[in-house]
Write an enzyme that holds these catalytic residues in place. Structure first.
Site, PDB file in Angstrom:
ATOM      1  N   HIS A  61       0.865  -1.180   0.000  1.00 32.64           N
ATOM      2  CA  HIS A  61       0.000   0.000   0.000  1.00 32.64           C
ATOM      3  C   HIS A  61       0.897   1.225   0.000  1.00 32.64           C
ATOM      4  O   HIS A  61       1.553   1.538   0.998  1.00 32.64           O
ATOM      5  CB  HIS A  61      -0.912  -0.001   1.231  1.00 32.64           C
ATOM      6  CG  HIS A  61      -1.698   1.279   1.361  1.00 32.64           C
ATOM      7  ND1 HIS A  61      -2.514   1.737   0.366  1.00 32.64           N
ATOM      8  CD2 HIS A  61      -1.777   2.186   2.360  1.00 32.64           C
ATOM      9  CE1 HIS A  61      -3.066   2.873   0.739  1.00 32.64           C
ATOM     10  NE2 HIS A  61      -2.624   3.179   1.946  1.00 32.64           N
ATOM     11  N   ASP A  63       1.082   5.044  -0.250  1.00 37.35           N
ATOM     12  CA  ASP A  63       0.388   6.328  -0.164  1.00 37.35           C
ATOM     13  C   ASP A  63       1.011   7.345  -1.121  1.00 37.35           C
ATOM     14  O   ASP A  63       2.228   7.551  -1.102  1.00 37.35           O
ATOM     15  CB  ASP A  63       0.469   6.883   1.261  1.00 37.35           C
ATOM     16  CG  ASP A  63      -0.427   6.135   2.227  1.00 37.35           C
ATOM     17  OD1 ASP A  63      -1.620   6.020   1.934  1.00 37.35           O
ATOM     18  OD2 ASP A  63       0.072   5.686   3.281  1.00 37.35           O
ATOM     19  N   ASP A 185      -7.637   1.535   2.738  1.00 37.78           N
ATOM     20  CA  ASP A 185      -7.160   2.484   3.752  1.00 37.78           C
ATOM     21  C   ASP A 185      -8.061   3.683   3.995  1.00 37.78           C
ATOM     22  O   ASP A 185      -7.932   4.324   5.030  1.00 37.78           O
ATOM     23  CB  ASP A 185      -5.745   2.966   3.383  1.00 37.78           C
ATOM     24  CG  ASP A 185      -4.994   3.513   4.595  1.00 37.78           C
ATOM     25  OD1 ASP A 185      -5.317   3.116   5.736  1.00 37.78           O
ATOM     26  OD2 ASP A 185      -4.084   4.334   4.416  1.00 37.78           O
ATOM     27  N   HIS A 423      -6.421   9.613  -0.236  1.00 35.33           N
ATOM     28  CA  HIS A 423      -7.080   9.590   1.077  1.00 35.33           C
ATOM     29  C   HIS A 423      -6.234  10.186   2.205  1.00 35.33           C
ATOM     30  O   HIS A 423      -6.679  10.156   3.363  1.00 35.33           O
ATOM     31  CB  HIS A 423      -7.500   8.161   1.429  1.00 35.33           C
ATOM     32  CG  HIS A 423      -6.356   7.183   1.496  1.00 35.33           C
ATOM     33  ND1 HIS A 423      -5.931   6.462   0.408  1.00 35.33           N
ATOM     34  CD2 HIS A 423      -5.554   6.816   2.510  1.00 35.33           C
ATOM     35  CE1 HIS A 423      -4.923   5.693   0.753  1.00 35.33           C
ATOM     36  NE2 HIS A 423      -4.668   5.887   2.026  1.00 35.33           N
TER      37      HIS A 423
END
Length: 977
Positions: A61, A63, A185, A423
């Site tokens: 994941h 970001d 997330d 996000h």
């Protein structure tokens, strides 16, 4: 001829318009059906029906900004913050997959993968294509980023999905077509997101973060997988076990992890294979006990995992081999898999028996006193800037199309805006320097689009090139053009991106009031009012000009009108409005509304709608605040960027309301209120508008303690503990105080547990009287209705401590050493309730604010007013959501054209038809083909084409209520005879 252009924003090599979409368009007729992954290809079942199949999903994941900026994460810079480098993750994963055809890996964030791809050589490109063909490397989600689901507007969500999905299709063809969304997330999940996912061709979604009480209920009932019904579609939904996307505790094998590796040498003193396998099997048994299909999915990864893919996969191979070596004893068979394969297996095994859900997953809480509702409001200035950028992008694209531009400068803002939907971007949950970088990328994109808009308006109006300029800070009454005007005339060109005619009041800051306003289409003066700039605006920016001119602009559909501010010391049509001190109760009126203020209390008192059966209600508006908790005896949880936790359940006044001044004119009237030294409201009625505008200015919030500032509207409506909020600007959601639709809520935080995201509007409804009060917003807020007839919006926050969710930095925004001052607007719509279609129209009006360009002492335009939208979309309920240049041959252009019916069925929406041949006044349709919502795949890959096109006849297409349809449409110039 095909156009190609390459722009750079934040170290992204941005493929031009044709580079993003052209190849997908060219494949629209020749893409064979067998390019899609068939369901039979991706199904995985156990050889022995007694065994549970464990789908092992290696993933990372990544970001797109959080603790480090996007570029810092990609290149591995700023190692003192985190030692993460996305480029190295992809490097090592590709190498390991290529060595072993059995291994799989999923990748999500296309913004990063695109950066990496463009740095690779042909040999690496060939390897990646082979891995995709072998179904070892699978892209899921497919958006440019993993977007937030609370603060995003649906149009921006579609755009960021389109940026990623179209790039995948263009680069790798149909074999890379994602089938599943991966929203692991984001901090809560919206129904609109589920609908947009399905309409983009993704049949399922997986996520981790749902309310801890909902999770426990679903875990107990084996209901962690269900069908989510959204806007008429049904989306497979899977909640990850432990509400967590990381690997099982103790089994992280990456370089940064400290978990013990798998040691297979029985002669070693560190030998641990039997115990490690036993521990893992116990975990599998625990998870399998809460699922019903005979399949479970194990996520092996975490944030920025696989920095050393060789180490990770080597240990994972040992673990899987040991479990499979004694599968009958353990009861499990482990396979490398992907979420799409897992979804297919579950759907086949459950055979239509999964439960259904119709509501959403807000608010999210991970502990009893930790509600993630603060981020609904965090960094309100950034949220407003993102909304403004979205509006500018649509105008920029339209003008590129209307002038027949063969450039694609709008792509710069498109990709910057896509990154901003991440996000940890629009949510306001990144570190400050990262938030600054998101704003920087948007500023670069806006600069490109300002050039497109100004040069486009010059060309379309026939004025000289180089005369128009933009004033970015009109909201702060700052404009360099008018500040230098002196006694020179100022040309004002106002563009309307809506495909319907409308009239809008325009406010331009000036140095002095000695002008008259001339409509250049007929050279006649029009009524204009000159008012002193509010002292509160000067608090936002000390450079604010002293005077504002206000006039009503009449705008053609998808077109512009031109006006001139001509120097004049006297004009019959110009009125100087001088603020008056308040000495008695004040009443201001428009054509439809009456608003009254009490001079003694300094407060708004009532509202009346003269045009709607003379309905009347008490109405108050107060600026209040909650003191932020820093932890207490109940729980150490503090309020922070993510979490809103007040120290007390009741807000207090930030200052006693004082009516300072009022203005009453022919075109508009307004009342100024101060609430102490750092909060103020201007309540405004425009004569020809049926809403009340409340302009709020908040800040600098004192730094003596954490504060969460709200604007609360108190009315006499009987609302029965209910109110309604929009879902990303799409359908409305009913919210009931202290209640959740699908489980028995245990109320642990009575204020923040009732907060919900509002993107465009919230509604109070008195069902017995049939009266509504809707508040429309210019950016996303957190909102709640905690008492009868009451709704509050959190508009600003300044905090002194961190909430311990990873940012490790308090939300304490400053400017020039002071707390940040934020200015925004609410529109209040008060009427009898027949349907909510009018508030839908107002939402579009507020979102598509007119774009203004100004020129100092320039020649009058040859064409002072022009409209480019034809009769097909001259309907207030139809919107041209997107129009983008895709390809061209001479003067024949192909566009990605996205049309929408803005009203849902349950709010009075009906099917509407649009003739694609009559969308543009000066263009004739040549051909068209429908695509999925994002534009990356044929509509047949999304849904049954025959049913979907019911009601279509030739070029006349039908839009069902709330439906959005996407086309590749080719047009040539219309020949007039």
């Amino acid at each position: 001829m095909t156009r190609l252009c390459f722009l750079v924003v934040a170290a992204l090599s941005i493929v031009g318009c044709s580079g993003l979409i052209r190849d997908a368009y060219l494949r629209k007729l020749r893409t064979p059906e067998n390019e899609r992954q068939s369901e039979s290809d991706t199904s995985v079942t156990a050889d022995d029906s007694d065994l549970v199949t464990v789908h092992v999903v290696p993933h990372t994941h990544d970001d797109v900004g959080w603790l480090k900026t996007m570029d810092q994460y990609y290149y591995g810079a700023k190692g003192e913050i985190r030692k993460d480098g996305v480029q190295y993750i992809i490097d090592t994963v590709i190498d390991e997959l290529y060595k072993d055809p059995a291994k799989t890996f999923i990748y999500v964030e296309i913004a990063f993968f695109k950066m990496w791809w463009e740095e690779q050589d042909k040999e690496t490109h060939t390897k990646v294509r082979e891995l995709i063909k072998r179904k070892q490397l699978e892209f899921i989600n497919g958006g440019f980023v993993m977007n937030d689901e609370a603060g995003v507007h649906y149009s921006a969500t579609i755009d960021q999905f389109s940026a990623g999905l179209v790039w995948l299709t263009e680069t790798f063809g149909g074999e890379a077509e994602p089938r599943v969304a991966w929203q692991i997330d984001p901090f809560g999940h919206s129904r609109a997101q589920a609908a947009l996912i399905y309409q983009s061709g993704l049949k399922g979604v997986f996520f981790a973060r749902i309310h801890y009480q909902d999770y426990e209920r679903r875990k107990r009932d084996k209901d962690l997988e269900f069908m989510w019904e959204a806007e008429g579609d049904s989306v497979f939904t899977g909640v990850l076990y432990r509400a967590n996307y990381m690997e099982p505790t103790g089994f992280c094998f990456d370089t940064r992890c400290t978990d013990t590796p798998m040691i297979t040498n029985p002669n070693s003193s560190e030998y641990n294979l039997p115990q490690r396998v036993a521990d893992f099997v116990e975990y599998l048994k625990d998870q399998a006990a809460h699922y019903r299909s005979g399949h479970i999915m194990i996520t092996m990864g975490r944030d920025f995992a696989y920095q050393n893919a060789h180490k990770y996969f080597k240990n994972l191979d040992i673990l899987m081999g040991a479990v499979n070596g004694n599968a009958s004893s353990h009861g499990f068979r482990m396979v490398y898999s992907t979420p799409s394969r897992y979804m297919d297996a579950v759907l086949e095994a459950t055979n239509g028996t999964l439960s259904t859900k119709q509501d959403d997953h807000f608010p999210y809480a991970d502990f009893p006193h930790a509600y993630w509702t603060g981020y609904f409001t965090s960094r309100p200035a950034l949220k407003g800037y993102i909304r403004d950028s979205n509006n500018m992008l649509q105008t920029c694209r339209q003008l590129e199309v209307l002038v027949g531009s063969k450039r694609c400068d709008a792509d710069s803002l498109w990709l910057a805006l896509s990154v901003a939907q991440h996000h940890d971007a629009i949510t306001g949950t990144s570190k400050q320097h990262v938030a600054d970088d998101y704003a920087r990328q948007l500023a670069v994109g806006q600069e490109f689009c300002e050039g497109v808009i100004n040069r486009g308006l010059e060309e379309l109006s026939g004025m000289g090139i180089g005369g128009l300029q933009s004033c970015r800070l009109l909201n702060e009454s700052v404009c360099s053009v008018t500040a230098q005007s002196g006694t020179k005339p100022v040309t004002v060109v106002v563009y309307n991106a809506r495909p319907v005619q409308r009239n809008k009041y325009v406010r331009i800051p000036l140095l002095h009031p000695h002008y008259r306003v001339i409509d250049l289409s007929n050279m006649e003066p029009i009524t204009a009012s000159f008012v002193a700039t509010s002292p509160n605006t000067k608090r936002v920016n000390p450079q604010a000009l002293p005077i504002e001119v206000v006039f009503e602009a009449f705008l053609p559909a998808m077109g512009f009108s031109s006006y001139q501010l001509a120097p004049s010391f006297f004009s019959f049509h110009s009125h100087r409005l001088v603020p008056q001190p308040v000495e008695e109760d004040i009443k201001i009126e428009s054509k439809t509304l009456v608003v009254e203020f009490d001079s003694k209390s300094g407060s708004l008192k009532s509202i009346t709608n003269k045009a709607s059966d003379m309905i009347h209600d008490m109405l108050g508006c107060r600026v209040m605040g909650y003191q932020s908790s820093t932890g207490d005896e109940k729980d150490k949880q503090a309020s922070g960027a993510y979490i809103f936790r007040p120290a007390e359940s009741a807000p207090t006044e930030v200052g006693s309301p004082v009516l300072t001044n009022y203005l009453i004119g022919k075109e508009f009237s307004e009342v100024w209120q101060d609430f102490g030294e750092w909060a103020s409201l201007v309540t405004r009625l425009y004569y020809n508008k049926d809403y009340v505008e409340v302009e709020w200015t908040v800040g600098p919030i004192p730094d003596d303690m954490g504060r969460e500032v709200i604007i609360r509207y108190d009315s006499s409506l009987k609302t029965d503990s209910k109110f309604y909020t929009d879902s990303n600007g799409r359908g409305m959601m009913q919210r009931i105080l202290n209640k959740q639709p699908t489980w028995d809520l245990n109320v642990t935080e009575p204020v923040t547990g009732n907060y919900y995201p509002v993107n465009t509007k919230a509604t109070l409804l008195d069902e017995d009287r049939g009266v509504q009060l809707t508040v429309l917003t210019d950016r996303s807020h957190g909102a709640a209705s905690l008492d009868q007839g009451q709704v509050e919006f959190m508009v600003h926050r300044r905090l002194q401590v961190d909430d311990d969710r990873g940012v490790d930095e308090p939300l304490n925004e400053t400017r020039d050493g002071q707390g940040l001052v934020v200015k925004g607007r609410h529109w209040l719509y008060y009427s009898k309730f027949q349907s909510m279609d009018q508030t839908r129209v107002l939402s579009q009006e507020l979102f598509y604010r007119p774009t203004i360009a100004l020129g100092l002492d320039i020649p009058a335009p040859e064409h002072p007013a022009r409209g480019f939208s034809d009769s097909a979309v001259n309907n207030m309920y139809i919107n041209v959501l997107t129009v983008i240049n895709v390809d061209y041959q001479g003067d024949v252009f192909t566009y990605l054209l996205r049309l929408e019916n803005i009203v849902p069925h349950n709010e009075g929406g009906t099917p509407l038809t649009v003739d694609l041949n009559l969308v543009f006044k000066e263009k004739t349709l040549v051909e068209f083909a429908e695509r999925g919502l994002a534009g990356d795949r044929p509509i047949s890959h999304v849904r049954d084409e025959a049913y979907h096109t019911r009601g279509d006849e030739g070029s006349v297409i039908m839009l069902q209520p709330l439906q959005i349809r996407t086309f590749f449409a080719t047009y040539k110039p219309k020949v007039e005879f």
